[in-house]
Design a protein around this motif. Structure first.
Motif, PDB file in Angstrom:
ATOM      1  N   THR A 148       2.034  -5.005  -0.951  1.00  0.00           N
ATOM      2  CA  THR A 148       1.018  -4.663  -1.945  1.00  0.00           C
ATOM      3  C   THR A 148       0.537  -3.261  -1.595  1.00  0.00           C
ATOM      4  OG1 THR A 148       0.372  -6.973  -2.054  1.00  0.00           O
ATOM      5  CG2 THR A 148      -1.167  -5.405  -3.017  1.00  0.00           C
ATOM      6  N   MET A 149       0.551  -2.352  -2.577  1.00  0.00           N
ATOM      7  CA  MET A 149       0.167  -0.960  -2.270  1.00  0.00           C
ATOM      8  C   MET A 149      -0.799  -0.412  -3.323  1.00  0.00           C
ATOM      9  SD  MET A 149       4.018  -0.013  -3.064  1.00  0.00           S
ATOM     10  CE  MET A 149       4.566  -1.601  -3.649  1.00  0.00           C
ATOM     11  N   GLU A 150      -1.417   0.712  -2.966  1.00  0.00           N
ATOM     12  CA  GLU A 150      -2.295   1.424  -3.897  1.00  0.00           C
ATOM     13  C   GLU A 150      -1.464   2.487  -4.582  1.00  0.00           C
ATOM     14  OE1 GLU A 150      -5.477   1.302  -4.946  1.00  0.00           O
ATOM     15  OE2 GLU A 150      -6.054  -0.299  -3.524  1.00  0.00           O
ATOM     16  N   GLU A 151      -1.561   2.601  -5.891  1.00  0.00           N
ATOM     17  CA  GLU A 151      -0.760   3.604  -6.589  1.00  0.00           C
ATOM     18  C   GLU A 151      -1.507   4.023  -7.853  1.00  0.00           C
ATOM     19  OE1 GLU A 151       3.805   2.983  -6.636  1.00  0.00           O
ATOM     20  OE2 GLU A 151       3.112   2.726  -8.685  1.00  0.00           O
ATOM     21  N   ASN A 152      -1.751   5.301  -8.016  1.00  0.00           N
ATOM     22  CA  ASN A 152      -2.453   5.818  -9.191  1.00  0.00           C
ATOM     23  C   ASN A 152      -3.740   5.052  -9.483  1.00  0.00           C
ATOM     24  OD1 ASN A 152      -0.300   7.594  -9.538  1.00  0.00           O
ATOM     25  ND2 ASN A 152       0.805   6.058 -10.763  1.00  0.00           N
ATOM     26  N   GLY A 153      -4.504   4.821  -8.425  1.00  0.00           N
ATOM     27  CA  GLY A 153      -5.810   4.195  -8.596  1.00  0.00           C
ATOM     28  C   GLY A 153      -5.768   2.710  -8.908  1.00  0.00           C
ATOM     29  N   GLU A 154      -4.611   2.090  -8.766  1.00  0.00           N
ATOM     30  CA  GLU A 154      -4.586   0.629  -8.923  1.00  0.00           C
ATOM     31  C   GLU A 154      -3.630   0.030  -7.901  1.00  0.00           C
ATOM     32  OE1 GLU A 154      -2.982  -0.671 -12.661  1.00  0.00           O
ATOM     33  OE2 GLU A 154      -1.224   0.619 -12.492  1.00  0.00           O
ATOM     34  N   LYS A 155      -3.682  -1.301  -7.789  1.00  0.00           N
ATOM     35  CA  LYS A 155      -2.795  -1.957  -6.830  1.00  0.00           C
ATOM     36  C   LYS A 155      -1.467  -2.263  -7.485  1.00  0.00           C
ATOM     37  CE  LYS A 155      -5.698  -4.141  -3.409  1.00  0.00           C
ATOM     38  NZ  LYS A 155      -6.946  -4.892  -3.643  1.00  0.00           N
ATOM     39  N   ARG A 156      -0.416  -2.208  -6.681  1.00  0.00           N
ATOM     40  CA  ARG A 156       0.898  -2.616  -7.173  1.00  0.00           C
ATOM     41  C   ARG A 156       1.508  -3.519  -6.107  1.00  0.00           C
ATOM     42  NH1 ARG A 156       6.345  -0.932  -7.991  1.00  0.00           N
ATOM     43  NH2 ARG A 156       6.299   0.644  -6.369  1.00  0.00           N
ATOM     44  N   ALA A 157       2.151  -4.610  -6.545  1.00  0.00           N
ATOM     45  CA  ALA A 157       2.767  -5.535  -5.583  1.00  0.00           C
ATOM     46  C   ALA A 157       4.246  -5.639  -5.871  1.00  0.00           C
ATOM     47  CB  ALA A 157       2.115  -6.908  -5.691  1.00  0.00           C
TER      48      ALA A 157
END
Ligand code: IPM
Ligand code: MG
Length: 362
Positions: A148-157
């Motif tokens: 799970t990562m932070e990307e462009n101000g939101e989380k992505r899993a």
């Protein structure tokens, strides 16, 4: 014969159903003159609470030093918020992987006594439900990287699904061998219209088919298979399927036989040591109420005798005892019809043992 069995009660209803299954094993040992020595193993939430780890190394070693492993169930809402690598389910996945048990065998068979509990129409049930799901157990998306990562101000899993040819080939072989011992029909289930893993899966299955000319191989997309299992389950003999799809379809398949509480499973690798468990979960809300159905676990113990210890007569006698108790009309809550009297977990275990006691050994 003397056998060492690692016993994992686990969480929720796990300890209740396991104690009935162990008592059944003791009854069988007494009848047939075997000795079963049990080694208790902590795994799941209970191990996390005690040791901060859902499967401490010593616990895995206990399993690897036994002749076979019998497991109740793990998990529960109590552990929903702990880090994902400490979750009770992670202990189970590490156990499967640590034992190398890549082949999970889940039978879907209707007990004639329970035909009325199936949610399917009688005309579908009457055509017969008797198939086996051979599920790949230690590969695919369950064992790929999870992030799970932070990307462009939101989380992505992301969760990665991957399979090698050899991983597919070894489970494919189990599928073909299983079909060979039955009605010789193997259905390979995948999503080859979308996934690369599935296209590789399908190609390997067809390559293997050349070695099994006596087995009829068909392919089916997993979404269609989900539909066919409720529409026309009698068409299936053996289904071979990757890990996550198999998880989903085996719950569906169990339900059409009446109750998930009746279904055992075996997980085997290349040796004879197996992991045997019911396919249902830990049913936290039912815990401690003497309401669980111990039959799935008792059948799992019977499978252990049959597949790991080569004790098919002993396994047959457990299955006959269960059938006799169902014939007499005893039902746990999950398999009782509306208004029918229900039998508790302990009483169900005792009834099965009282039938076993009538066994005559020749
Ligand atoms: C099963 C269970 C497990 C699985 C969970 C508890 C990790 O659902 O044995 O089917 O997904 O394999
Ligand atoms: Mg499941």
């Amino acid at each position: 014969m003397e056998k060492k069995i690692a016993v994992i009660p686990g969480d929720g209803i796990g300890p209740e159903i396991i104690s009935e299954a162990v008592a059944v094993l003791d009854a069988v040992a007494a009848i047939y003159g075997h000795k079963f020595v049990y080694e208790e193993v902590d795994m799941g939430g209970v191990a996390y609470d005690k040791w901060g780890d859902p499967l401490p190394r010593e616990m895995l070693d206990k399993c690897l030093n036994s002749d076979s492993v019998l497991l109740g169930a793990v998990g529960g809402p109590k552990w929903d918020t702990i880090p994902s690598d400490k979750r009770p389910e992670k202990g189970l996945l590490r156990l499967r992987s640590g034992m190398g048990v890549y082949s999970n065998n889940r039978p879907a068979r209707i007990w004639p006594q329970l035909a009325a509990s199936s949610p399917l129409k009688p005309e579908i049930v009457d055509k017969g439900i008797d198939f086996i799901i051979v599920r790949e157990l230690i590969g695919g998306i369950y064992f790929g990287a999870h992030r799970t990562m932070e990307e462009n101000g939101e989380k992505r899993a992301e969760d990665i699904m991957s399979y090698t040819e050899s991983e597919i080939r070894r489970i494919g072989r189990i599928g073909f061998e299983t079909a060979r011992k039955r009605r010789k029909k193997l259905c390979s289930v995948e999503k080859s219209n979308v996934l690369d893993c599935s296209r590789l899966w399908k190609a390997v299955m067809h390559d293997l088919a050349k070695e099994y000319p006596d087995v009829e191989l068909t392919d089916m997309l997993v979404d269609n298979c989900a539909m066919q299992i409720v529409k026309n389950p009698s068409q299936f003999d053996v289904i071979v399927i990757e890990n996550m799809f198999g998880d989903i379809l085996s719950d569906e398949a169990s339900m059409i036989t009446g109750s998930i509480g009746m279904i055992p499973s075996s997980s085997l690798g290349d040796g004879t040591r197996g992991l045997y468990e019911p396919i249902h979960g830990s049913a936290p809300r039912m815990t401690g109420q003497n309401r669980a159905n111990p039959i799935g676990t008792i059948l799992a113990a019977a499978m252990m005798l049959r597949f790991s210890f080569d004790m098919s007569e002993e396994a047959d006698c457990i299955e006959r005892a269960i059938s006799a108790v169902l014939d007499e009309g005893y039902r746990t809550a999950d398999i009782a019809g509306a208004g029918e009297e229900t039998t508790g977990c302990r009483e169900m275990g005792a009834l099965i043992r009282s039938h076993l006691a009538k066994t005559e050994v020749h």
